[in-house]
Design a protein around this motif. Structure first.
Motif, mmCIF file in Angstrom:
data_model
loop_
_atom_site.group_PDB
_atom_site.id
_atom_site.type_symbol
_atom_site.label_atom_id
_atom_site.label_comp_id
_atom_site.label_asym_id
_atom_site.label_seq_id
_atom_site.Cartn_x
_atom_site.Cartn_y
_atom_site.Cartn_z
ATOM 1 N N PRO A 178 -7.381 -26.408 -82.268
ATOM 2 C CA PRO A 178 -6.341 -26.717 -83.258
ATOM 3 C C PRO A 178 -4.982 -26.134 -82.894
ATOM 4 C CG PRO A 178 -8.369 -26.039 -84.352
ATOM 5 C CD PRO A 178 -8.552 -25.750 -82.901
ATOM 6 N N ASP A 179 -4.964 -24.981 -82.255
ATOM 7 C CA ASP A 179 -3.691 -24.368 -81.854
ATOM 8 C C ASP A 179 -3.000 -25.205 -80.784
ATOM 9 O OD1 ASP A 179 -4.069 -22.212 -83.610
ATOM 10 O OD2 ASP A 179 -5.292 -21.155 -82.135
ATOM 11 N N ALA A 180 -3.775 -25.844 -79.924
ATOM 12 C CA ALA A 180 -3.196 -26.718 -78.904
ATOM 13 C C ALA A 180 -2.526 -27.924 -79.560
ATOM 14 C CB ALA A 180 -4.270 -27.177 -77.922
ATOM 15 N N LEU A 181 -3.096 -28.412 -80.658
ATOM 16 C CA LEU A 181 -2.476 -29.521 -81.378
ATOM 17 C C LEU A 181 -1.180 -29.073 -82.048
ATOM 18 C CD1 LEU A 181 -5.546 -31.296 -83.025
ATOM 19 C CD2 LEU A 181 -4.304 -31.937 -80.956
ATOM 20 N N LEU A 182 -1.153 -27.865 -82.551
ATOM 21 C CA LEU A 182 0.084 -27.342 -83.147
ATOM 22 C C LEU A 182 1.183 -27.265 -82.096
ATOM 23 C CD1 LEU A 182 -1.318 -24.482 -85.430
ATOM 24 C CD2 LEU A 182 -0.351 -26.674 -86.169
ATOM 25 N N ARG A 183 0.820 -26.862 -80.892
ATOM 26 C CA ARG A 183 1.813 -26.812 -79.816
ATOM 27 C C ARG A 183 2.289 -28.212 -79.444
ATOM 28 N NH1 ARG A 183 -1.806 -22.756 -78.012
ATOM 29 N NH2 ARG A 183 -2.837 -24.223 -76.576
ATOM 30 N N VAL A 226 -10.829 -35.712 -69.448
ATOM 31 C CA VAL A 226 -11.127 -34.776 -70.525
ATOM 32 C C VAL A 226 -12.373 -33.963 -70.192
ATOM 33 C CG1 VAL A 226 -10.088 -36.192 -72.349
ATOM 34 C CG2 VAL A 226 -12.501 -36.527 -71.740
ATOM 35 N N ARG A 227 -12.537 -32.874 -70.935
ATOM 36 C CA ARG A 227 -13.748 -32.061 -70.868
ATOM 37 C C ARG A 227 -14.569 -32.323 -72.122
ATOM 38 N NH1 ARG A 227 -11.071 -26.515 -70.753
ATOM 39 N NH2 ARG A 227 -9.425 -27.722 -71.726
ATOM 40 N N TYR A 287 -13.843 -33.863 -77.162
ATOM 41 C CA TYR A 287 -13.298 -34.175 -75.843
ATOM 42 C C TYR A 287 -11.876 -33.629 -75.784
ATOM 43 C CZ TYR A 287 -17.229 -37.443 -75.874
ATOM 44 O OH TYR A 287 -18.479 -37.996 -75.966
ATOM 45 N N LEU A 288 -11.647 -32.609 -74.961
ATOM 46 C CA LEU A 288 -10.352 -31.956 -74.851
ATOM 47 C C LEU A 288 -9.716 -32.273 -73.505
ATOM 48 C CD1 LEU A 288 -11.208 -28.353 -76.171
ATOM 49 C CD2 LEU A 288 -10.832 -30.452 -77.483
ATOM 50 N N ASP A 289 -8.406 -32.515 -73.511
ATOM 51 C CA ASP A 289 -7.725 -32.734 -72.243
ATOM 52 C C ASP A 289 -7.444 -31.398 -71.566
ATOM 53 O OD1 ASP A 289 -5.431 -31.658 -73.449
ATOM 54 O OD2 ASP A 289 -4.506 -33.610 -73.806
ATOM 55 N N ASP A 290 -6.783 -31.437 -70.418
ATOM 56 C CA ASP A 290 -6.583 -30.212 -69.646
ATOM 57 C C ASP A 290 -5.566 -29.266 -70.272
ATOM 58 O OD1 ASP A 290 -8.488 -30.905 -67.797
ATOM 59 O OD2 ASP A 290 -7.069 -31.933 -66.481
ATOM 60 N N GLN A 291 -4.927 -29.692 -71.365
ATOM 61 C CA GLN A 291 -4.039 -28.814 -72.121
ATOM 62 C C GLN A 291 -4.719 -28.294 -73.382
ATOM 63 O OE1 GLN A 291 -0.729 -31.964 -71.475
ATOM 64 N NE2 GLN A 291 0.386 -30.113 -72.015
ATOM 65 N N GLY A 292 -6.015 -28.555 -73.502
ATOM 66 C CA GLY A 292 -6.779 -28.053 -74.639
ATOM 67 C C GLY A 292 -6.645 -28.871 -75.906
ATOM 68 N N ARG A 293 -5.968 -30.021 -75.833
ATOM 69 C CA ARG A 293 -5.752 -30.838 -77.021
ATOM 70 C C ARG A 293 -6.939 -31.777 -77.267
ATOM 71 N NH1 ARG A 293 -0.036 -33.126 -74.917
ATOM 72 N NH2 ARG A 293 -1.563 -34.014 -73.463
ATOM 73 N N VAL A 294 -7.288 -31.968 -78.519
ATOM 74 C CA VAL A 294 -8.347 -32.912 -78.865
ATOM 75 C C VAL A 294 -7.872 -34.322 -78.545
ATOM 76 C CG1 VAL A 294 -9.679 -33.933 -80.738
ATOM 77 C CG2 VAL A 294 -9.296 -31.458 -80.694
ATOM 78 N N ARG A 295 -8.655 -35.028 -77.769
ATOM 79 C CA ARG A 295 -8.406 -36.445 -77.509
ATOM 80 C C ARG A 295 -9.362 -37.322 -78.310
ATOM 81 N NH1 ARG A 295 -3.946 -38.536 -74.561
ATOM 82 N NH2 ARG A 295 -3.083 -36.776 -73.397
#
Length: 277
Positions: A50-55, A178-179, A219-227
């Motif tokens: 969730p913090d990656a989405l805030l960024r 994604v991971r 599924y998270l991308d390489d920046q940690g964001r939820v895809r």
């Protein structure tokens, strides 16, 4: 009204790829280290999503909600945009067609805001120019399923309650690397770690569902964001005296997109009783 503009995450990603292209070994050791971290501590990685989405600031979103009704699986779909920092968003929700192929209901416009859900074209007897307002903390599911679409940031904040998880491996979502993680979150724990605006809704969901456990695939991308995030919620169906499982899927893309949400004025909100449809 909420207005926010942020540089696209795709530009940042492209710049990173260009830098790696000019440096030998950049993708090898860096990717291996990232994979090792994801495999070693997937719970921590998911709780930080969730913090990656805030960024990232904002994104466009697609949602789907599937459930079995009368032996038939129905799917409700939504599409729109969401600002993670202000937790405002707008979705157009399409109800499933009837057996004859007709929709039978105009699209529902949903405005998402901290602590509230506004719906237009929702409920028999509501004038066409009026909105229905619902306080999400008063809903037994915290609006994780009631509106036919899970609030994208609420869905992500459920990951703050991740108790068990494993790293499945790398794959792609809509052409993006994604991971893939699979695990189970606890709504009580998620509420404890959630933002102040989202805490009440998650606490309501923890009490209202048949179980506070939420199995998921993230599924998270390489920046940690939820895809992509697929979650399973279970609630008690009082009429049928059983448990109903609902699968909610959220797809996020076009990060940094401009999101403008104008909430209804008080005079535009319906104050009468909303009939069941």
């Amino acid at each position: 009204m909420t207005k926010r503009r942020q540089a696209s995450g795709a530009v940042v990603l492209a710049a990173g790829l260009l830098l790696c292209a000019g440096a030998s070994g950049c993708s090898g050791r860096g990717m291996a280290a990232e994979e090792a971290r994801a495999a070693d501590d997937p719970v921590h990685t998911l709780r930080q999503a969730p913090d990656a989405l805030l960024r990232a600031g904002s994104s466009q979103a697609r949602t789907s909600m599937e459930m079995a009704a009368g032996g038939t699986r129905v799917t409700i779909r939504g599409e729109g945009a969401y600002d993670f920092r202000t937790q405002h968003g707008q979705l157009t929700v399409i109800l499933p067609q009837d057996p004859a192929g007709a929709s039978g209901h105009p699209p529902i416009v949903e405005l998402l805001a901290p602590g509230a859900l506004y719906m237009k074209n929702r409920g028999a007897g509501v004038p066409a120019d009026k909105w229905v307002r619902v306080a999400t903390a008063t809903l037994s599911d915290g609006n994780l399923v009631t509106g036919g679409a899970t609030d994208p940031f609420a869905a992500a904040e459920v990951l703050r309650g991740t108790r068990t998880a494993r790293y499945v491996g790398r794959t792609q979502v809509a052409g993006v690397a994604v991971r893939h993680f699979r695990g189970t979150a606890d709504l009580v724990l998620a509420a404890d770690g959630a933002s102040a605006d989202g805490r009440g809704a998650l606490r309501a969901a923890a009490k209202g569902f048949a179980t506070a456990e939420v199995p998921f695939d993230a599924y998270l991308d390489d920046q940690g964001r939820v895809r992509k995030l697929r979650q399973s919620y279970a609630f008690v169906n009082a009429r049928r005296k059983g448990t109903v499982e609902v699968f909610s899927t959220t797809l996020l893309y076009a990060f940094g997109t401009k999101v403008t949400v104008t909430l209804p004025r008080e005079k535009d909100i319906f104050t009468g009783r909303v009939a069941e449809e």
